[in-house]
Structures are given as C-alpha cells and as structure tokens.
Design a protein around this motif. Structure first.
Motif: not given
Length: 148
Positions: A39-45, A47-61
């Motif tokens: 599986e591809a690892p999580f990529s910060v790229y 995540v839309p810029e508008s949701k950067l504050r929700q990074m931990p949630e995006a990583f968990a998802q």
C-alpha cells in the motif's frame, strides 16, 4: 522445485489471475505461499491545503482505509489457499516503491518464486512509471511467474 511462493496482489481483477495461478502452483508442488499487498504510504500532498489543520484525522483515515483494503485482499488469498489445502501467510507493507517491497519480502521470507500479474498500470502512467512487474523482473534474481 518451488517450496515457498510469494503471491503479489493489489486486489484487482488482473491480480486475481496471479492468486489463482500461485495457489494452484503451490498445491501441485506441495509448497506454501505468502501473499503480499503493498500500500502507498500517507502523503501530505494528498491533503488539500484547506484541510491541513485536520492532518491527524487525514492520516488516521488513510491508515484505516489501507488496513481495511489490505485485510480484505489478503483474507481473500488466505481463503483461496485454505480451500486448496495450501499453507498461507499474509503480509501488508506500506512502501512508495512496491517493487522494492515485493523483492525484499520475497528475500526475507525465503521465497523461491514470485507470482504476480503482468501489469497494474495502463496508458501513459505505465510508460512513464513502468509497471511494478517490469521493475521486479529487472531487479531480482528470484524467478518471477507473470500471469495475464
């Protein structure tokens, strides 16, 4: 001939041919199989810029999504192997270069053949990136059975 077969799959219809061939080969030879999904690892790229504050949630998802997907795919292979009476281990790996993860797993597990589908990408992405199968073929000394 072969005692331990690595079956590389991504859960696609095309990869199913590798699962069927790999399990059948193992049954006919009395070999065991290890099924792998990379599986591809999580990529910060991603995540839309508008949701950067929700990074931990995006990583968990992302982590939950790949865990569920990998579990489903690997359970399918394990059930096929069980039905055929073939011993099966499963491995999920996060890696940005799937061909390297496939080769490393085959070497680490002592596999003497890798079974995989002929390609996973199509069109221009296959030309630009090359298929995982092609990269495995050109970077390993372990025999590779390519299924269509």
């Amino acid at each position: 001939m072969y005692r331990h077969i690595l079956i590389a799959t991504d859960g696609s219809v095309l990869a199913e041919s590798a699962v069927v061939h790999g399990v059948s080969l193992a049954k006919s030879l009395g070999a065991k199989v290890t099924a792998i999904i990379v599986e591809a690892p999580f990529s910060v790229y991603d995540v839309p810029e508008s949701k950067l504050r929700q990074m931990p949630e995006a990583f968990a998802q992302h982590a939950e999504h790949i865990k569920q997907h990998a579990g489903h795919v690997l359970n399918h292979v394990a059930e096929a192997a069980k039905a055929a009476g073939v011993p099966c281990d499963t491995v999920q790996v996060e890696h940005d270069q799937p061909y390297r993860a496939n080769i490393a797993t085959a070497e680490d597990k002592g596999c003497d053949v890798i079974v995989m589908a002929s390609h996973g990408r199509s069109g221009i992405s296959a030309v630009l990136l090359g298929s995982v199968t092609n990269k495995v073929l050109t970077h390993t000394k372990i025999p590779v059975l390519v299924c269509h």
